[in-house]
Design an enzyme around this catalytic site. Structure first.
Site, PDB file in Angstrom:
ATOM      1  N   GLY A 210       0.769  -1.229  -0.112  1.00  0.00           N
ATOM      2  CA  GLY A 210      -0.091  -0.090  -0.097  1.00  0.00           C
ATOM      3  C   GLY A 210       1.087   1.203   0.069  1.00  0.00           C
ATOM      4  N   LYS A 211       0.376   2.282   0.221  1.00  0.00           N
ATOM      5  CA  LYS A 211       1.096   3.740   0.340  1.00  0.00           C
ATOM      6  C   LYS A 211       1.044   4.135   1.584  1.00  0.00           C
ATOM      7  CE  LYS A 211      -0.622   5.723  -4.286  1.00  0.00           C
ATOM      8  NZ  LYS A 211      -1.401   6.719  -4.831  1.00  0.00           N
TER       9      LYS A 211
ATOM     10  N   ASP B  43      10.215 -10.930   7.553  1.00  0.00           N
ATOM     11  CA  ASP B  43      10.576  -9.862   6.393  1.00  0.00           C
ATOM     12  C   ASP B  43      11.445  -8.894   6.812  1.00  0.00           C
ATOM     13  OD1 ASP B  43      10.642  -8.874   3.914  1.00  0.00           O
ATOM     14  OD2 ASP B  43       8.816  -7.760   3.786  1.00  0.00           O
TER      15      ASP B  43
END
Length: 994
Positions: free
Chosen positions: A694-695, A818
């Site tokens: 997403g942003k 991650d």
């Protein structure tokens, strides 16, 4: 004269010219085919008559080459097939070089080979099916290469082969059953290969000469075949880290020669079989992390065990008394079961115990006083049991102790004075008991102490001034006691102190001004005491302080205006006797509860001022009101324009499909803003980042505070319903993982999640704002020069502490999945925060179903090699990724780069170190004077990126290595007792400190 000429003519005609023989010529050609940067073959002189004195070469009596041993010579190049022309060559070793390319089919022309070792090279492709046609081959080691596909069926036809090691390649077919035909085998090692799910072939029970069978991490499923009970000569059986199910077969107990039985990290169930007493040679029994049930058999404990690992099962009953009679026992790990009763009273009296971990059980009674009878006990962990009584006086004399964790029991009485001063202990945890008495001044002798955790007891008396001698102290947690007197001024000598928690005691006097010297202090909690005097202004000079709680004391005077310099996540000065005006930064509604209960305080916040102060304030407000009448018309105009603008903005947002009334806000901290303020900032002009999920927007709130807002991707723009549903499902997974993780944890090096907002089609996550962005963006941009080596080292330590908290101090542990430099954010002081938990998983949830892998984890260049072919993640995967981050900090290079060719950063560093040396690896922008320190950190990064997961240290150990790397401290001697050359004890910790 004529006579002299005749002599020279005779000499040149009749004396033969000496020259190199044919085998030497072959070896010269082999040398020419290698890249030899270290000059390992420099003494291969073409002017010699034979090669028999050359490095690595041995000959027989006829001067024919029989042995060529070029192990670890840093040679590069393809396999030299010319070697097969050496007609008497029986021993060939090229291991630990960089032999590349594929292994030629014609290798079978080396007909006289007995020993072939090509391990730890860069060979690729499939194995030559012609290898079994070498008639006298006894030893074949091809481990540590990149061979793929399947093991050729012809490998079942070796006639004399005794040792076959294919460890750590990339074979991806099933575990081959035909190897059960090679009945001459004494060693079979197929560990760490990404085989497709397959069972242990029952045919391996035919290998009756087998002494070592290693099948670690081979993606094995199904039960252990009873036929393995036929391997009566077996010394070591290792089938750990697989998905084996069912009971341990009873036939295993007939393996009377077995020394090591390693079954850990499977899904085995049922009881430990009876008849273990027949395994008279057994020294290591490791069946940890399974689902075994029932009691620990007494006959197992009658064996002369060296290590017993049964932790994290479902075992019940008592620990048999017979375990105390094992003369060589040095490790006892049974934590995470349901064991009860008392520990054997003679435990440790007959054996050199090094480690005892019985945590998370239901043991009761007293701690046996003979645990350190042999004087070598290093670790004692009895966390969360029901032990009672006192700490044995004998433990106070156990100078070998390194780690003591007694948290969460019913222990009582005074702690022996000399116990406080054990010289080598770095972790002393006594929290959650009923200890009484004082902290002894002898604590000054505990010069290695890093963590002192004594909260929730009944300790009384003063904190001794000698605590200032603990130069390595990182945390002192002593809350919930009856400590009295003043805080010693020597506390300022603790330069490494990061957390000081003494709330809920009876401390008095002033807060010592010397505390400003504790530059690494991030948490200071002195609440619920009887402290008096003023707040020292020096607190404002603590650069990393983000938690300050001085509430419920008797502090007086004004609040130092310098406190505005701090970036606090928690700030509480309530219930004191403070007076004067609030510092301007804190004079807003968000901080109102931080100052309640201080009648003398005044400011712009309601309910803080006294009556006289409030009267004076009212007169000023009246004057302001009179003046405002003259601008009333202007205000009406402003209100009108504002109303029109609000209606227009509302119309735009409705048009965009954003209905504020449908948003649901969930907060995880006390907020000074609403969801409407956040929504008003979601403008394209405020976008500061965009990624796969997403942003990210930068939102400036009315309070002046900045936050970061991540808007997860919603539906696709194409109107594709299937794609919309896929995106929504991924968005839901990411949102749930982030909220479930960050919503529950609190740590100075984990990014703070303020709140989340959600509708059906859109989800927002609101974080603290990090002014310096991500480590990856900063390090690999033109601003990389801002990160000098001390700053990089600080980032490495803080990021490691954040990951260590996730792995060791969260219950259950959390795997980030991650870890990368772009997910390490930097605040205004370059303090590190681990961020982006969209694919994080709690360890107990990993692998429990297909939903646990709904989001592919990891980023290119950071993915641990085992994850690439097993899709399994655990803490070791995070450690590998963190090792890559360390290499980035040391080299200044990204994880993947065109400069590396087909390599990633890890392989590039290893290759460059071998070929050119460390100077070509270190970032040229860094100060060369710090080369030694950078090299030490580089070594830690290489250790974390070890291709074998078991070799990677746990994160708690990584933190300790980073903090201690500047010290020239002798390491403890390596423990003996393991036979497997591929096993390394990782010393992982468990349990919660917090």
């Amino acid at each position: 004269m004529l006579l002299h000429l005749s002599f020279f003519f005779f000499f040149f005609v009749f004396v033969p010219v000496l020259s190199l023989n044919q085998e030497g010529l072959y070896l010269q050609q082999v040398k020419n085919g290698f890249d030899d940067p270290d000059g390992s073959l420099s003494n291969w002189n073409p002017h010699d008559t034979t090669p028999c004195n050359w490095a690595g070469v041995k000959c027989d009596s006829s001067l024919s080459v029989t042995t060529l041993d070029l192990k670890s010579q840093n040679l590069y190049g393809p396999f030299p097939l010319l070697l097969c022309r050496l007609r008497n060559l029986t021993f060939l070793s090229l291991s630990l070089n960089s032999i590349n390319g594929s292994l030629p089919l014609e290798i079978s022309t080396c007909q006289n080979l007995h020993h072939l070792d090509l391990s730890q090279n860069l060979l690729v492709g499939t194995l030559p099916p012609s290898l079994p046609s070498i008639p006298n081959l006894i030893y074949l080691d091809l481990s540590g290469n990149n061979f793929t596909a399947q093991i050729p069926p012809s490998f079942g036809s070796f006639q004399k082969l005794q040792v076959l090691s294919l460890l750590n390649n990339l074979f991806n077919e099933t575990v081959p059953a035909f190897l059960g035909n090679v009945t001459t085998l004494t060693t079979l090692n197929l560990s760490y290969n990404p085989f497709s799910p397959s069972s242990i072939p029952p045919e391996y029970g035919n290998l009756t000469n087998l002494r070592f069978l290693w099948l670690t991490m081979c993606n094995l499923v199904g039960p252990i075949p009873p036929s393995l009970g036929n391997l009566h000569r077996l010394i070591d059986l290792d089938v750990s880290i697989n998905d084996l199910v069912g009971p341990i077969p009873a036939t295993i107990t007939s393996l009377s020669s077995l020394v090591q039985l390693e079954l850990y990290s499977n899904s085995l169930s049922g009881k430990i079989p009876a008849g273990m007493s027949r395994m008279t040679s057994l020294r290591l029994f490791d069946a940890a992390v399974n689902s075994l049930e029932g009691e620990i058999p007494d006959d197992l404990c009658q064996l002369p065990l060296v290590s017993l690992h049964l932790y994290e099962n479902r075992l019940t009953g008592r620990l048999p008394e017979s375990i105390a009679a094992s003369p060589g026992l040095y490790e006892l790990r049974v934590f995470g079961n349901q064991l009860n009763g008392t520990l054997p009273r003679d435990l440790g009296r007959n054996s050199p115990l090094l480690l005892v971990d019985v945590s998370d059980n239901e043991f009761s009674g007293e701690i046996p006083d003979g645990l350190c009878a042999k004087g070598v006990l290093e670790e004692l962990l009895i966390i969360d049991n029901k032990f009672s009584g006192k700490i044995p006086a004998s433990l106070a004399q156990c100078r070998s102790l390194l780690r003591v964790r007694l948290k969460g029991n019913g222990l009582s009485g005074e702690v022996p004075a000399s116990f406080w001063g054990l010289p080598h202990v770095y972790l002393l945890e006594l929290a959650g008991n009923s200890f009484s008495g004082e902290i002894s001044p002898l604590i000054s002798s505990a010069t290695n102490l890093s963590l002192l955790l004594i909260s929730d007891n009944q300790f009384a008396g003063g904190i001794p001034a000698e605590i200032g001698s603990l130069q390595k102290l990182v945390e002192f947690s002593g809350s919930g006691n009856r400590l009295s007197g003043s805080i010693p001024r020597t506390i300022g000598k603790l330069e490494l102190l990061g957390r000081l928690d003494l709330h809920n005691n009876e401390l008095s006097g002033e807060i010592p001004a010397e505390i400003r010297s504790c530059k690494k202090l991030s948490e200071l909690n002195l609440a619920e005491n009887e402290l008096s005097g003023q707040i020292p202004p020096g607190i404002s000079y603590l650069p990393v302080l983000n938690y300050l709680d001085l509430s419920e004391n008797r502090l007086t005077g004004e609040i130092p205006i310098e406190l505005q310099n701090l970036k606090l996540n928690r700030f509480n000065l309530s219930s004191n006797r403070l007076s004067g005006k609030l510092p301007p930064l804190y004079a807003n509604e968000r901080y109102r509860e931080s100052f309640l209960g201080n009648p003398g305080l005044c400011g712009d916040l309601q309910e803080l001022c006294s009556d006289s102060q409030r009267s004076e304030t009212k007169s000023h407000r009246l004057l302001w009101l009179l003046r405002s009448i003259f601008i009333l018309a202007g205000l009406v105009l402003v209100v009108g324009v504002g109303w029109f603008y609000w209606r227009y903005q509302n119309f735009k947002k409705v048009k965009k499909g954003t209905d504020k009334s449908k948003w649901t806000l969930t907060s995880f901290h006390k907020l000074g803003f609403s969801e409407y303020e956040i929504l008003d900032c979601l403008d394209e002009d405020n976008v500061i980042g965009s990624g796969a999920s997403g942003k990210v927007y930068k939102a400036a709130l009315s309070s002046g505070e900045l936050v970061a807002v991540k808007k997860l991707w919603g539906g696709s723009k194409k109107g594709d319903e299937e794609e919309d549903e896929r995106r929504r499902r991924i968005s839901d997974d990411l949102f749930r993982a982030e909220v479930d993780t960050l919503g529950k944890i609190r740590h100075k090096n984990i990014v703070k999640l303020w709140c989340c907002c959600a509708t059906r089609d859109c989800k927002l996550l609101v974080y603290e704002y990090m002014p310096n962005g991500s480590l990856g963006d900063l390090l690999h941009s033109s601003k990389g020069s801002l990160l000098d080596w001390p700053t990089r080292f600080k980032i490495a330590v803080e990021a490691a502490e954040g990951l260590s908290y996730l792995h060791h101090d969260c219950v259950p542990p959390i795997v980030h999945r991650d870890v990368k430099s772009n997910n390490i954010l930097l605040d205004g002081e370059f303090g590190a925060r681990v961020a982006d938990f969209g694919v994080a998983k709690m360890v107990e949830a990993i692998g429990k179903g297909p939903e646990s892998m709904s989001v592919i984890a990891g980023s290119c260049g950071y993915i641990a090699p085992e994850y690439a072919y097993t899709l399994r993640v655990n803490e070791k995967s995070d450690i590998y990724s963190f090792g890559v981050v360390i290499l980035e900090l040391v080299t200044g290079k990204p994880p993947v780069d065109p400069e590396f060719g087909e390599k990633d950063l890890v392989k590039w560093v290893c290759a460059t170190l071998d070929q050119k040396g460390v100077d070509h690896v270190l970032d040229s922008k860094l100060d060369a004077c710090l080369k030694e320190e950078m090299c030490k950190v580089l070594n830690i990064g290489l250790l974390c990126t070890s291709p074998l997961p078991i070799n990677r240290p746990p994160m708690r150990r990584v933190v300790k290595m980073l903090l201690e790397m500047m010290e020239n401290k002798p390491k403890p001697a390596k423990k003996e007792g393991r036979l497997s050359p591929y096993y390394y004890e990782d010393g992982s910790d468990h349990g919660s400190v917090v």
